[in-house]
Write a protein that holds these residues in place. Structure first.
Motif, mmCIF file in Angstrom:
data_model
loop_
_atom_site.group_PDB
_atom_site.id
_atom_site.type_symbol
_atom_site.label_atom_id
_atom_site.label_comp_id
_atom_site.label_asym_id
_atom_site.label_seq_id
_atom_site.Cartn_x
_atom_site.Cartn_y
_atom_site.Cartn_z
ATOM 1 N N PHE A 50 1.393 -1.399 0.039
ATOM 2 C CA PHE A 50 -0.658 0.281 0.256
ATOM 3 C C PHE A 50 1.020 1.114 0.401
ATOM 4 C CE2 PHE A 50 -2.404 -2.994 3.223
ATOM 5 C CZ PHE A 50 -3.307 -3.665 2.290
ATOM 6 N N ASN A 51 1.948 1.046 0.185
ATOM 7 C CA ASN A 51 2.958 2.268 0.235
ATOM 8 C C ASN A 51 3.362 2.737 -0.568
ATOM 9 O OD1 ASN A 51 3.120 2.217 3.263
ATOM 10 N ND2 ASN A 51 5.192 1.581 3.131
ATOM 11 N N TYR A 52 3.360 4.673 -0.709
ATOM 12 C CA TYR A 52 3.208 5.313 -2.183
ATOM 13 C C TYR A 52 4.919 5.259 -2.350
ATOM 14 C CZ TYR A 52 4.023 9.749 -5.695
ATOM 15 O OH TYR A 52 4.203 10.478 -5.816
ATOM 16 N N VAL A 53 5.545 5.418 -3.551
ATOM 17 C CA VAL A 53 7.113 5.295 -3.299
ATOM 18 C C VAL A 53 7.381 5.792 -4.536
ATOM 19 C CG1 VAL A 53 7.763 3.367 -1.908
ATOM 20 C CG2 VAL A 53 7.422 3.161 -4.227
ATOM 21 N N GLU A 54 8.640 7.325 -4.487
ATOM 22 C CA GLU A 54 9.607 7.926 -5.821
ATOM 23 C C GLU A 54 10.717 7.725 -5.755
ATOM 24 O OE1 GLU A 54 9.440 11.840 -7.683
ATOM 25 O OE2 GLU A 54 8.216 12.340 -6.090
ATOM 26 N N ILE A 55 11.462 6.596 -6.319
ATOM 27 C CA ILE A 55 12.245 6.490 -6.285
ATOM 28 C C ILE A 55 12.697 6.122 -7.706
ATOM 29 C CG2 ILE A 55 11.940 4.042 -4.868
ATOM 30 C CD1 ILE A 55 10.684 2.316 -7.086
ATOM 31 N N ASP A 56 14.309 6.527 -7.186
ATOM 32 C CA ASP A 56 15.419 6.176 -8.597
ATOM 33 C C ASP A 56 15.736 4.424 -9.438
ATOM 34 O OD1 ASP A 56 17.252 7.792 -10.432
ATOM 35 O OD2 ASP A 56 18.588 5.712 -9.717
ATOM 36 N N TYR A 57 15.371 3.717 -9.988
ATOM 37 C CA TYR A 57 15.756 2.692 -10.605
ATOM 38 C C TYR A 57 16.318 2.353 -11.413
ATOM 39 C CZ TYR A 57 11.689 3.669 -13.118
ATOM 40 O OH TYR A 57 10.809 4.122 -14.464
ATOM 41 N N ILE A 70 13.383 8.286 -3.411
ATOM 42 C CA ILE A 70 13.359 9.862 -3.025
ATOM 43 C C ILE A 70 12.357 10.673 -2.374
ATOM 44 C CG2 ILE A 70 12.722 11.909 -4.718
ATOM 45 C CD1 ILE A 70 13.299 10.599 -7.477
ATOM 46 N N ARG A 71 10.910 9.496 -2.219
ATOM 47 C CA ARG A 71 9.687 10.300 -1.205
ATOM 48 C C ARG A 71 9.320 9.020 -1.231
ATOM 49 N NH1 ARG A 71 4.358 13.349 -3.501
ATOM 50 N NH2 ARG A 71 3.606 13.578 -1.887
ATOM 51 N N VAL A 72 8.427 8.589 0.569
ATOM 52 C CA VAL A 72 8.068 7.459 0.221
ATOM 53 C C VAL A 72 7.013 7.798 1.770
ATOM 54 C CG1 VAL A 72 8.917 6.936 2.398
ATOM 55 C CG2 VAL A 72 7.389 4.932 1.629
ATOM 56 N N GLU A 73 5.363 7.307 0.865
ATOM 57 C CA GLU A 73 3.969 8.087 1.579
ATOM 58 C C GLU A 73 3.959 6.397 2.671
ATOM 59 O OE1 GLU A 73 3.140 10.951 2.602
ATOM 60 O OE2 GLU A 73 4.340 11.751 1.642
ATOM 61 N N ARG A 74 3.691 6.690 3.625
ATOM 62 C CA ARG A 74 3.337 5.132 4.430
ATOM 63 C C ARG A 74 1.793 4.836 4.701
ATOM 64 N NH1 ARG A 74 8.997 2.957 5.915
ATOM 65 N NH2 ARG A 74 9.741 4.898 5.431
ATOM 66 N N PHE A 75 1.029 4.235 3.522
ATOM 67 C CA PHE A 75 0.060 4.156 3.516
ATOM 68 C C PHE A 75 -0.003 3.101 3.946
ATOM 69 C CE2 PHE A 75 -0.225 7.119 -0.676
ATOM 70 C CZ PHE A 75 -0.060 8.589 0.048
ATOM 71 N N SER A 76 0.718 1.880 4.593
ATOM 72 C CA SER A 76 0.602 0.627 4.928
ATOM 73 C C SER A 76 -0.026 1.259 6.181
ATOM 74 C CB SER A 76 2.294 -0.054 4.819
ATOM 75 O OG SER A 76 3.058 1.102 5.717
ATOM 76 N N LEU A 77 0.476 2.131 7.034
ATOM 77 C CA LEU A 77 -0.070 2.602 8.342
ATOM 78 C C LEU A 77 -1.230 2.563 8.378
ATOM 79 C CD1 LEU A 77 3.355 5.003 9.040
ATOM 80 C CD2 LEU A 77 3.315 1.965 9.930
ATOM 81 N N PHE A 78 -2.052 3.115 7.459
ATOM 82 C CA PHE A 78 -3.562 3.472 8.005
ATOM 83 C C PHE A 78 -4.783 2.283 8.131
ATOM 84 C CE2 PHE A 78 -3.914 7.270 4.610
ATOM 85 C CZ PHE A 78 -2.296 7.556 5.386
ATOM 86 N N ALA A 79 -3.720 1.023 7.696
ATOM 87 C CA ALA A 79 -4.720 -0.202 7.572
ATOM 88 C C ALA A 79 -4.385 -1.072 9.619
ATOM 89 C CB ALA A 79 -3.670 -1.172 6.871
ATOM 90 N N LEU A 80 -4.578 0.306 10.148
ATOM 91 C CA LEU A 80 -5.234 -0.047 11.566
ATOM 92 C C LEU A 80 -5.605 -1.119 12.469
ATOM 93 C CD1 LEU A 80 -4.638 4.095 12.799
ATOM 94 C CD2 LEU A 80 -2.500 1.780 12.504
ATOM 95 N N TYR A 113 -8.556 5.575 -3.595
ATOM 96 C CA TYR A 113 -9.281 5.071 -3.206
ATOM 97 C C TYR A 113 -8.061 4.234 -1.977
ATOM 98 C CZ TYR A 113 -13.672 5.277 -6.177
ATOM 99 O OH TYR A 113 -14.282 5.483 -5.920
ATOM 100 N N LEU A 114 -7.083 4.328 -1.764
ATOM 101 C CA LEU A 114 -6.303 3.485 -0.707
ATOM 102 C C LEU A 114 -6.192 4.867 -0.061
ATOM 103 C CD1 LEU A 114 -3.248 2.257 -2.622
ATOM 104 C CD2 LEU A 114 -5.035 0.562 -1.130
ATOM 105 N N LEU A 115 -6.961 6.298 0.074
ATOM 106 C CA LEU A 115 -6.494 7.002 1.129
ATOM 107 C C LEU A 115 -7.915 6.767 1.975
ATOM 108 C CD1 LEU A 115 -4.470 9.529 -1.039
ATOM 109 C CD2 LEU A 115 -3.566 8.573 1.470
ATOM 110 N N LYS A 116 -8.568 6.713 1.286
ATOM 111 C CA LYS A 116 -10.074 6.351 1.980
ATOM 112 C C LYS A 116 -10.071 5.861 3.393
ATOM 113 C CE LYS A 116 -12.674 7.053 -2.259
ATOM 114 N NZ LYS A 116 -12.817 8.624 -1.795
ATOM 115 N N LYS A 117 -10.956 5.571 4.059
ATOM 116 C CA LYS A 117 -11.100 5.312 5.236
ATOM 117 C C LYS A 117 -12.477 4.831 5.637
ATOM 118 C CE LYS A 117 -7.246 6.967 7.750
ATOM 119 N NZ LYS A 117 -6.652 7.630 8.928
#
Length: 214
Positions: A50-57, A70-80, A113-117
């Motif tokens: 579920f994490n959003y990542v911006e990467i160099d690859y 470059i950036r990570v949004e840890r949406f995995s933490l939303f699955a509480l 939709y991943l951001l919805k609760k």
């Protein structure tokens, strides 16, 4: 190369390597992170589902290897809780099955939709599938048709039109619910029994199977 991705799943490769499936700039790809399961790895915990990542690859065919994050949004933490986890897992499983090439609209749809609760996750998942069909350009035509005043209607899977010779039969009230759901600004307020949600899901599965051949 640089790109943005959503982590759909990850698993262990061998003892300590991490293998993931990501969807984003390069389409649906396999990620390989050497020793990614070791907590001493500088990228440990980045490629959680579920994490959003911006990467160099770097990329070879369908396999990418991250050089830097470059950036990570840890949406995995939303699955509480378990209900939210099941909801987010359903989105990921759908993307694993039906998201094959990169499309900015599909990427933004999945991300939103991943951001919805949601309170009513089963109804929101139905809305997600309708929005996917719309973004993909294969929305069933019955959603803009007037529904006959009959208890059941027959739907032509090739066009999604209501036709007397259609091969899929669906209750009229489910058709009307799907039409209402597509246009709803607050779909979380709509309700349908679990039995009828399954009927709607079964239809959408057959429709997707006909059009996407999966």
């Amino acid at each position: 190369m640089k790109g943005e991705f959503i982590v759909l799943k990850r698993l262990r490769g061998g003892d300590v390597d991490l293998v993931g499936t990501l969807y984003g700039t390069a389409g649906k790809v396999t990620l390989f992170l050497k020793e990614g399961y070791l907590n001493t790895n500088r990228l440990f915990g980045v490629f959680e589902p579920f994490n959003y990542v911006e990467i160099d690859y770097s990329q070879v065919r369908n396999i990418i290897v991250p050089n830097d994050v470059i950036r990570v949004e840890r949406f995995s933490l939303f699955a509480l809780n378990y209900k939210q986890y099941l909801y987010m897992s359903s989105l990921s499983l759908f993307a694993l099955q039906y998201f094959n090439y990169y499309d900015e609209n599909l990427f933004e749809l999945l991300l939103s939709y991943l951001l919805k609760k949601p309170r009513n996750s089963e109804v929101i998942l139905l809305k997600f599938k309708l929005d996917f069909l719309k973004a993909y350009g294969i929305l069933p035509k019955f959603l803009s048709q007037e529904t006959p005043k009959t208890k059941k209607v027959k739907i032509d899977l090739s066009t999604g039109e209501i036709k007397s010779e259609g091969e899929y039969e669906l209750d009229r009230y489910i058709v009307e619910f799907l039409k209402k759901l597509l246009e709803a600004k607050n779909p979380d307020r709509l309700n349908l029994t679990r039995r009828d949600i399954k009927k709607a899901e079964d239809f959408l599965r057959e429709y997707l199977k006909f059009h996407l051949k999966v």
